[in-house]
Motif scaffolding. Structure first.
Motif, PDB file in Angstrom:
ATOM      1  N   GLU A 250      25.131 -24.104  53.334  1.00 42.39           N
ATOM      2  CA  GLU A 250      26.229 -23.690  54.068  1.00 42.39           C
ATOM      3  C   GLU A 250      27.488 -23.079  53.391  1.00 42.39           C
ATOM      4  O   GLU A 250      28.042 -21.803  53.673  1.00 42.39           O
ATOM      5  N   THR A 251      27.882 -23.692  52.043  1.00 40.09           N
ATOM      6  CA  THR A 251      28.967 -23.159  51.423  1.00 40.09           C
ATOM      7  C   THR A 251      28.645 -22.846  49.819  1.00 40.09           C
ATOM      8  O   THR A 251      29.354 -22.049  49.033  1.00 40.09           O
ATOM      9  N   GLU A 252      27.588 -23.428  49.137  1.00 36.50           N
ATOM     10  CA  GLU A 252      27.383 -23.327  47.874  1.00 36.50           C
ATOM     11  C   GLU A 252      26.782 -22.002  47.636  1.00 36.50           C
ATOM     12  O   GLU A 252      25.963 -21.518  48.222  1.00 36.50           O
ATOM     13  N   ASN A 253      27.541 -21.428  46.432  1.00 39.63           N
ATOM     14  CA  ASN A 253      27.018 -19.934  46.273  1.00 39.63           C
ATOM     15  C   ASN A 253      25.929 -19.968  45.118  1.00 39.63           C
ATOM     16  O   ASN A 253      25.860 -21.138  44.540  1.00 39.63           O
ATOM     17  N   THR A 254      25.391 -18.959  44.782  1.00 40.98           N
ATOM     18  CA  THR A 254      24.543 -18.767  43.407  1.00 40.98           C
ATOM     19  C   THR A 254      24.314 -17.492  42.935  1.00 40.98           C
ATOM     20  O   THR A 254      24.111 -16.402  43.970  1.00 40.98           O
ATOM     21  N   PHE A 255      24.641 -16.955  41.796  1.00 36.00           N
ATOM     22  CA  PHE A 255      24.394 -15.700  41.353  1.00 36.00           C
ATOM     23  C   PHE A 255      24.662 -15.854  39.615  1.00 36.00           C
ATOM     24  O   PHE A 255      24.947 -17.099  39.464  1.00 36.00           O
ATOM     25  N   ALA A 256      24.426 -14.978  38.825  1.00 34.09           N
ATOM     26  CA  ALA A 256      24.494 -15.293  37.439  1.00 34.09           C
ATOM     27  C   ALA A 256      24.968 -14.037  36.730  1.00 34.09           C
ATOM     28  O   ALA A 256      24.927 -12.869  37.140  1.00 34.09           O
TER      29      ALA A 256
END
Length: 280
Positions: A250-256
């Protein structure tokens, strides 16, 4: 460390999968939250010195109308944006299927470019699939045949939401890697579908591609999305990095941010994405 300054740095995003639909709680996917996550990621990436930012497919979950809201977020990106489609980007009306690559601003479904002395190759694992062409199309017929054969063989990746690469594209890929080798260029290949380790999400003919990489000997990494939990493997001289899906949670992002050095690759993860140091 022998070289402190990277050859180049670039950003990676995978599977925003936006749609104006209710979340699928059994998959922990919150489709409406992706534009905000993407905007937050872009805000962070804009503060970095990057050659480009690649999004590894599945910009939308479904419906042609979903492209406008998610693509408009990229207008805030100060870096070059490299987009490629995933399976969900073809979950649209059949008459729109031929427009997807142009909608993503791609020069061609598969292509390559040079940045920082590294040859980047974009491949199209949707080429042979049950979703990228309408029923009756020659590629659709070939895709059905390939999937049937995989199902008969009990293959773990015999899934209708995967795809394959055609012989013409494979020949192009082999020539592109050969040309890069003659120029002394290291290569990073980018696509939507994982190739390795074995997984239910893998490209139908992923083994043919990994064998091609091993023969070429100059592919230092293959980057992909599709399998939202992420993965990592190495075979031959190639690292296989599966980035986590932005649409999940719902709220946690992910990228790099990926840094390429002469002797290693550093993956600097944000949110749920992991940090990795990959020796070359």
């Amino acid at each position: 460390m022998s070289s402190e300054k990277p050859l180049l740095r670039f950003g990676v995003i995978a599977d925003p999968q936006y749609a104006d639909v209710e979340p699928r709680l059994e998959y922990d996917r919150y489709y409406r939250n992706s534009p905000k996550k993407l905007a937050d990621a872009i805000d962070t990436l804009n503060g970095e010195d990057l050659a480009f930012v690649v999004t590894l497919g599945d910009l939308i979950d479904r419906d042609w109308e979903s492209f406008d809201p998610i693509l408009s977020v990229y207008e805030g990106l100060r870096h070059e944006s490299v987009l490629l489609p995933g399976n969900h980007d073809f979950s649209i009306a059949p008459q729109r299927l031929t427009e997807v690559h142009a909608r993503l601003g791609m020069p061609a479904p598969w292509h390559h470019f040079l940045r920082g002395g590294i040859r980047f190759v974009v491949v199209d694992g949707n080429e042979l699939s049950l979703f990228s062409t309408p029923e009756g199309h020659a590629r659709h017929v070939e895709a059905r045949s390939r999937l049937d054969a995989l199902e008969a063989a009990g293959a773990i990746n015999a899934m209708p939401w995967n795809g394959g690469i055609g012989d013409g594209q494979l020949a192009w890929l082999e020539q592109t890697l050969s040309d890069a080798r003659e120029r002394g260029e290291a290569v990073i290949v980018m696509g939507h579908y994982p190739l390795y380790p074995e997984n239910s999400h893998n490209l139908w003919n992923g083994e043919r591609v990994t064998e091609l990489f091993e023969r070429a000997g100059n592919v230092i990494a293959y980057l992909n999305g599709h399998n939202h939990v992420g993965n990592l493997g190495r075979t031959g001289s190639t690292w296989y990095v599966n980035f986590k899906g932005m649409v999940d949670t719902e709220t946690e992002n992910t990228f790099a941010v990926v840094e390429v050095y002469s002797e290693r690759i550093e993956v600097i993860g944000y949110g749920r994405e992991e940090n990795r140091s990959l020796a070359l």
